[in-house]
Design a protein around this motif. Structure first.
Motif, PDB file in Angstrom:
ATOM      1  N   GLU A 283     -16.502  -9.410  -6.271  1.00 48.78           N
ATOM      2  CA  GLU A 283     -15.983 -10.591  -6.962  1.00 48.78           C
ATOM      3  C   GLU A 283     -14.625 -10.301  -7.604  1.00 48.78           C
ATOM      4  O   GLU A 283     -13.818 -11.214  -7.796  1.00 48.78           O
ATOM      5  N   THR A 284     -14.398  -9.035  -7.940  1.00 42.86           N
ATOM      6  CA  THR A 284     -13.175  -8.625  -8.624  1.00 42.86           C
ATOM      7  C   THR A 284     -12.712  -7.291  -8.058  1.00 42.86           C
ATOM      8  O   THR A 284     -13.532  -6.430  -7.744  1.00 42.86           O
ATOM      9  N   ALA A 285     -11.396  -7.123  -7.932  1.00 44.65           N
ATOM     10  CA  ALA A 285     -10.824  -5.842  -7.504  1.00 44.65           C
ATOM     11  C   ALA A 285      -9.891  -5.333  -8.589  1.00 44.65           C
ATOM     12  O   ALA A 285      -9.145  -6.105  -9.201  1.00 44.65           O
ATOM     13  N   ILE A 286      -9.948  -4.025  -8.816  1.00 47.09           N
ATOM     14  CA  ILE A 286      -9.096  -3.378  -9.817  1.00 47.09           C
ATOM     15  C   ILE A 286      -8.330  -2.254  -9.151  1.00 47.09           C
ATOM     16  O   ILE A 286      -8.878  -1.484  -8.362  1.00 47.09           O
ATOM     17  N   ILE A 287      -7.030  -2.175  -9.473  1.00 49.07           N
ATOM     18  CA  ILE A 287      -6.160  -1.164  -8.873  1.00 49.07           C
ATOM     19  C   ILE A 287      -5.436  -0.415  -9.981  1.00 49.07           C
ATOM     20  O   ILE A 287      -4.790  -1.023 -10.834  1.00 49.07           O
ATOM     21  N   SER A 288      -5.549   0.905  -9.961  1.00 47.59           N
ATOM     22  CA  SER A 288      -4.801   1.740 -10.891  1.00 47.59           C
ATOM     23  C   SER A 288      -3.482   2.108 -10.230  1.00 47.59           C
ATOM     24  O   SER A 288      -3.455   2.792  -9.212  1.00 47.59           O
ATOM     25  N   VAL A 289      -2.374   1.647 -10.804  1.00 42.95           N
ATOM     26  CA  VAL A 289      -1.073   1.876 -10.173  1.00 42.95           C
ATOM     27  C   VAL A 289       0.021   1.716 -11.226  1.00 42.95           C
ATOM     28  O   VAL A 289      -0.175   1.066 -12.255  1.00 42.95           O
ATOM     29  N   GLY A 290       1.161   2.341 -10.967  1.00 46.09           N
ATOM     30  CA  GLY A 290       2.287   2.245 -11.886  1.00 46.09           C
ATOM     31  C   GLY A 290       3.591   2.079 -11.139  1.00 46.09           C
ATOM     32  O   GLY A 290       3.601   1.833  -9.923  1.00 46.09           O
ATOM     33  N   GLU A 291       4.697   2.251 -11.861  1.00 43.96           N
ATOM     34  CA  GLU A 291       6.009   2.025 -11.269  1.00 43.96           C
ATOM     35  C   GLU A 291       6.321   3.007 -10.142  1.00 43.96           C
ATOM     36  O   GLU A 291       7.130   2.727  -9.278  1.00 43.96           O
ATOM     37  N   ASN A 292       5.703   4.173 -10.188  1.00 44.49           N
ATOM     38  CA  ASN A 292       5.921   5.165  -9.130  1.00 44.49           C
ATOM     39  C   ASN A 292       4.861   5.038  -8.047  1.00 44.49           C
ATOM     40  O   ASN A 292       4.441   6.015  -7.454  1.00 44.49           O
ATOM     41  N   GLY A 293       4.423   3.836  -7.775  1.00 47.61           N
ATOM     42  CA  GLY A 293       3.263   3.576  -6.926  1.00 47.61           C
ATOM     43  C   GLY A 293       3.440   3.704  -5.440  1.00 47.61           C
ATOM     44  O   GLY A 293       2.511   3.404  -4.687  1.00 47.61           O
ATOM     45  N   LYS A 294       4.620   4.091  -4.958  1.00 49.20           N
ATOM     46  CA  LYS A 294       4.815   4.379  -3.533  1.00 49.20           C
ATOM     47  C   LYS A 294       4.306   3.255  -2.628  1.00 49.20           C
ATOM     48  O   LYS A 294       3.547   3.473  -1.693  1.00 49.20           O
ATOM     49  N   GLY A 295       4.714   2.031  -2.966  1.00 47.16           N
ATOM     50  CA  GLY A 295       4.337   0.898  -2.122  1.00 47.16           C
ATOM     51  C   GLY A 295       2.964   0.327  -2.389  1.00 47.16           C
ATOM     52  O   GLY A 295       2.483  -0.518  -1.614  1.00 47.16           O
ATOM     53  N   CYS A 296       2.316   0.759  -3.451  1.00 46.60           N
ATOM     54  CA  CYS A 296       0.983   0.255  -3.808  1.00 46.60           C
ATOM     55  C   CYS A 296       1.093  -0.801  -4.908  1.00 46.60           C
ATOM     56  O   CYS A 296       1.941  -0.689  -5.788  1.00 46.60           O
ATOM     57  N   PRO A 297       0.212  -1.816  -4.854  1.00 48.29           N
ATOM     58  CA  PRO A 297      -0.791  -2.061  -3.819  1.00 48.29           C
ATOM     59  C   PRO A 297      -0.148  -2.618  -2.548  1.00 48.29           C
ATOM     60  O   PRO A 297       0.831  -3.346  -2.602  1.00 48.29           O
ATOM     61  N   SER A 298      -0.755  -2.271  -1.437  1.00 42.37           N
ATOM     62  CA  SER A 298      -0.201  -2.666  -0.143  1.00 42.37           C
ATOM     63  C   SER A 298      -0.665  -4.060   0.255  1.00 42.37           C
ATOM     64  O   SER A 298      -1.720  -4.536  -0.180  1.00 42.37           O
ATOM     65  N   ALA A 299       0.134  -4.689   1.121  1.00 42.60           N
ATOM     66  CA  ALA A 299      -0.229  -6.017   1.634  1.00 42.60           C
ATOM     67  C   ALA A 299      -1.527  -5.950   2.428  1.00 42.60           C
ATOM     68  O   ALA A 299      -2.353  -6.868   2.372  1.00 42.60           O
ATOM     69  N   GLU A 300      -1.721  -4.838   3.167  1.00 45.48           N
ATOM     70  CA  GLU A 300      -2.927  -4.681   3.989  1.00 45.48           C
ATOM     71  C   GLU A 300      -4.190  -4.674   3.120  1.00 45.48           C
ATOM     72  O   GLU A 300      -5.182  -5.346   3.424  1.00 45.48           O
ATOM     73  N   ALA A 301      -4.151  -3.902   2.032  1.00 45.09           N
ATOM     74  CA  ALA A 301      -5.314  -3.801   1.154  1.00 45.09           C
ATOM     75  C   ALA A 301      -5.580  -5.135   0.448  1.00 45.09           C
ATOM     76  O   ALA A 301      -6.728  -5.587   0.350  1.00 45.09           O
ATOM     77  N   LEU A 302      -4.517  -5.771  -0.032  1.00 43.52           N
ATOM     78  CA  LEU A 302      -4.675  -7.034  -0.748  1.00 43.52           C
ATOM     79  C   LEU A 302      -5.203  -8.140   0.163  1.00 43.52           C
ATOM     80  O   LEU A 302      -6.093  -8.905  -0.232  1.00 43.52           O
ATOM     81  N   ALA A 303      -4.688  -8.217   1.365  1.00 46.86           N
ATOM     82  CA  ALA A 303      -5.129  -9.263   2.292  1.00 46.86           C
ATOM     83  C   ALA A 303      -6.609  -9.126   2.604  1.00 46.86           C
ATOM     84  O   ALA A 303      -7.339 -10.122   2.665  1.00 46.86           O
ATOM     85  N   GLY A 304      -7.074  -7.895   2.765  1.00 46.24           N
ATOM     86  CA  GLY A 304      -8.479  -7.690   3.094  1.00 46.24           C
ATOM     87  C   GLY A 304      -9.420  -8.029   1.962  1.00 46.24           C
ATOM     88  O   GLY A 304     -10.457  -8.672   2.160  1.00 46.24           O
ATOM     89  N   VAL A 305      -9.068  -7.640   0.746  1.00 48.41           N
ATOM     90  CA  VAL A 305      -9.996  -7.804  -0.371  1.00 48.41           C
ATOM     91  C   VAL A 305      -9.958  -9.212  -0.952  1.00 48.41           C
ATOM     92  O   VAL A 305     -10.962  -9.723  -1.464  1.00 48.41           O
ATOM     93  N   GLN A 306      -8.794  -9.880  -0.880  1.00 46.50           N
ATOM     94  CA  GLN A 306      -8.684 -11.208  -1.494  1.00 46.50           C
ATOM     95  C   GLN A 306      -9.481 -12.271  -0.755  1.00 46.50           C
ATOM     96  O   GLN A 306      -9.671 -13.374  -1.262  1.00 46.50           O
ATOM     97  N   LYS A 307      -9.981 -11.937   0.401  1.00 46.25           N
ATOM     98  CA  LYS A 307     -10.901 -12.829   1.113  1.00 46.25           C
ATOM     99  C   LYS A 307     -12.118 -13.112   0.238  1.00 46.25           C
ATOM    100  O   LYS A 307     -12.718 -14.193   0.303  1.00 46.25           O
TER     101      LYS A 307
END
Length: 338
Positions: A283-307
């Motif tokens: 129901e909810t997704a949480i991502i630990s990430v900061g300014e040095n996130g090397k392209g995270c969160p990615s479009a691939e991961a977000l597209a899959g989970v936001q379904k």
């Protein structure tokens, strides 16, 4: 007589100043033994936010492009999973949260990976907090990075602390909650993740040997995906579907109750797995990430989970430390940054 009086006064001032300097020096030395001066600000104030009995509280601490998770269990016990990269800023944040929450003793300290962004600060936690049990990777490469080296050195000094390997099995089970490892495989398994890591510490082998953790209480399940790659995530999916559950020490682990997905590898494309998302249906997704996130969160991961989650995707970069409370039939997310 007047000269003598003035002399006495100047001597008195010198004596007092010297005494004050000595007391200050002793205070600094004593403080630095028990509380390092560089972390002193994390110890100013009093615990004022202790967890209510019967409530599960899990906090995903804002440590930038890294990871640290505090679990306050409903029976009063605590677990800390990882401690960020070891930088002073992130260490202060972790110690301050522990102190505000009144956590003086950590019942279960989990070093989930040899990755520096996860294990870098755990040595400092061992140094300045009481710990009852440590779960650590089965990695013979103690110098794989400075953070893991520091952790191993502090663990050797930690007399009386029980140590177990992070591997498929129980962390803590009660009649009310489940806290366990779903991966990596037992360290004794030939060809398992730890065997591959010790043979060849590639990026994939480091990531795939990271711990995947399941937590469940009051009908709410949390899937903490570690840093596993999509290949390993798909393999977990296949293993689960053989029976539609995992079994650990006689307890069946079902993902039907999954509410929260802590996304793998800081939301990296390397960890994205539509098979796993379809299995968990969070129901909810949480991502630990900061300014040095090397392209995270990615479009691939977000597209899959936001379904499944829709807009209920929260990052520590945007929201600060994210805290989820489970109790009284509800599961509520609180943001540090409004």
């Amino acid at each position: 007589m007047k000269g003598k009086s003035k002399l006495k006064k100047s001597h008195l001032i010198t004596i007092v100043a010297t005494a004050v300097a000595c007391i200050a020096a002793v205070a600094i030395i004593i403080t630095n033994v028990f509380i390092p001066v560089k972390y002193l600000s994390a110890y100013i104030g009093f615990a004022h936010d202790k967890n209510a009995a019967g409530t599960l509280r899990i906090s995903f601490i804002d440590v930038g492009y890294g990871d640290s998770t505090l679990i306050e269990l409903p029976d009063g016990k605590t677990a800390l999973i990882d401690a960020g990269d070891g930088s002073r800023t992130h260490q202060l944040k972790i110690l301050k949260l522990l102190n505000v929450r009144g956590v003086d003793t950590i019942d279960y300290l989990v070093c989930s990976s040899v990755s520096a962004k996860r294990c870098g600060g755990i040595g400092e936690i061992l140094k300045y907090k009481r710990v009852n049990k440590v779960f650590a990777p089965d990695c013979s490469l103690t110098r794989i990075n400075s953070g893991y080296k520091s952790f191993c050195e502090e663990l050797k000094k930690a007399d009386g602390v029980k140590t177990e390997v992070c591997g498929y099995g129980e962390i803590a089970f009660t009649a009310d909650y489940t806290l366990c490892f779903l991966s990596p495989s037992a360290s004794s398994l030939s060809g398992g993740e730890y065997a591959e890591l010790n043979k060849s510490p590639t990026e994939d082998n480091v990531d795939n040997s990271s711990a995947v953790i399941w937590l469940e209480y009051a009908g709410a399940g949390f899937f903490l995906a570690g840093d596993i790659t999509s290949v390993k995530a798909d393999k977990l999916y296949s293993e689960y579907r053989l029976n539609d559950y995992f079994e650990i020490n006689g307890r069946k682990i079902s993902f039907d109750s999954c509410k929260i997905l802590k996304m793998g590898a800081n939301g990296s494309a390397r960890s994205a797995s539509t098979l796993l998302y379809d299995l968990l249906k969070p129901e909810t997704a949480i991502i630990s990430v900061g300014e040095n996130g090397k392209g995270c969160p990615s479009a691939e991961a977000l597209a899959g989970v936001q379904k499944y989650t829709g807009d209920k995707v929260y990052t520590t970069q945007d929201c600060g430390t994210l805290t989820v409370e489970v109790g009284n039939g509800s599961c509520t997310v609180f943001k540090e940054k409004k």
